[in-house]
Design an enzyme around this catalytic site. Structure first.
Site, PDB file in Angstrom:
ATOM      1  N   GLU A  50     111.694  15.090  34.431  1.00 43.88           N
ATOM      2  CA  GLU A  50     109.900  14.747  35.727  1.00 43.88           C
ATOM      3  C   GLU A  50     109.453  13.412  34.950  1.00 43.88           C
ATOM      4  OE1 GLU A  50     107.578  18.055  35.696  1.00 43.88           O
ATOM      5  OE2 GLU A  50     108.792  19.089  36.257  1.00 43.88           O
ATOM      6  N   ASP A  61      96.538  19.404  33.241  1.00 48.09           N
ATOM      7  CA  ASP A  61      97.055  18.633  32.067  1.00 48.09           C
ATOM      8  C   ASP A  61      96.326  18.971  31.109  1.00 48.09           C
ATOM      9  OD1 ASP A  61      99.753  17.889  33.254  1.00 48.09           O
ATOM     10  OD2 ASP A  61      98.945  16.213  34.076  1.00 48.09           O
TER      11      ASP A  61
END
EC number: 4.2.1.20
Length: 266
Positions: A50, A61
């Site tokens: 990724e 995040d």
């Protein structure tokens, strides 16, 4: 069209192997290092990689990946530079590559233009963590003409909602192991096994666990309920630890090698 992701996961399943999926933020600490990191991770045993497209407001995040995004943005990483990076990578490797990208970045670039560009450079899948379910359906229809997978994130929620999210999914299902943002954890959601079993009744697509997977002990506990693991923040921490003495690539490589060895022993 069958994607490289599906081909890879099918091949692993034939050998009863789990997928080892690793994450780096593109451009952290710079694009040259990202190039080296991708090739090193593949050599060390990563099956799918990724690439996070840095964003100034990454809602899903935690602090580790937020810092990585900031370093990448400070170093001048932008969409065009990341596309060029992928073009260079495709001269060296055919490993499945997935963009983790926030919807605002895609929307600003232009949806169709972005998809065309991803196809041209050889991206195999997209993970869009903030993509609403309604827009997801529209995007799924658009992406049927591309050899790319739109990979959904699924967290424990209502039965109807989970069914809807995994409906017509491609590639793999990104199963969120714990609530909150990304980051290493000492423990995962209490009823993770029940959640995974429930998901399995809705889909035959590979189930891959992410958010908080950081070591072989966690992988060992989860190996019987999933088809693979996503390792993100733990990789970024190795990059951070090597910033001063420029040992990031070596540190990440050794870390992935250990996980790969465990995965095959396990």
């Amino acid at each position: 069209m069958i994607s490289r992701i599906t081909n890879k996961l099918q091949a692993l399943k034939e050998y009863d192997e789990k997928a080892l999926i690793t994450y780096v933020t593109a451009g952290d600490p710079d694009l040259e290092t990202t190039f080296d990191l991708v090739l090193a991770m593949e050599k060390a045993g990563a099956d799918i990689i990724e690439l996070g497209i840095p964003y100034s407001d990454p809602l899903a995040d935690g602090p580790v990946i937020q810092r990585a995004s900031q370093r990448a943005l400070n170093a001048g990483a932008n969409m065009e530079a990341i596309f060029e990076l992928v073009i260079k990578l495709r001269e060296k490797t055919q490993i499945p590559l997935v963009f983790l990208v926030y919807y605002n970045c895609v929307f600003k670039y232009g949806l169709e233009t972005f998809l065309n560009r991803c196809q041209e450079i050889g991206i195999d899948g997209l993970i869009i963590p903030d993509l609403p379910l309604e827009e997801r359906r529209e995007l799924q229809v658009m992406m049927q003409q591309y050899p790319m997978d739109l990979i959904p994130l699924v967290a424990p929620t209502s039965e109807d909602r989970m069914k809807e999210i995994v409906q017509d999914a491609e590639g793999f299902i990104y199963c969120v192991s714990s609530t909150g943002v990304t980051g290493k954890r000492n423990s995962l959601a209490g009823n993770l096994e029940g959640f995974m079993q429930q998901l399995r009744t809705y889909t035959e697509i590979p189930l891959v666990i992410g958010f908080g997977i950081s070591n072989s002990e966690m992988m060992d506990k989860l190996k019987n309920i999933c088809d693979g693991f996503i390792i993100g923040s733990a990789v970024i921490e190795k990059i951070e630890a090597g910033l001063e003495d420029r040992s990031s690539v070596e540190r990440v490589s050794k870390f992935i090698e250990k996980l790969y060895e465990f995965k095959n022993l396990g």
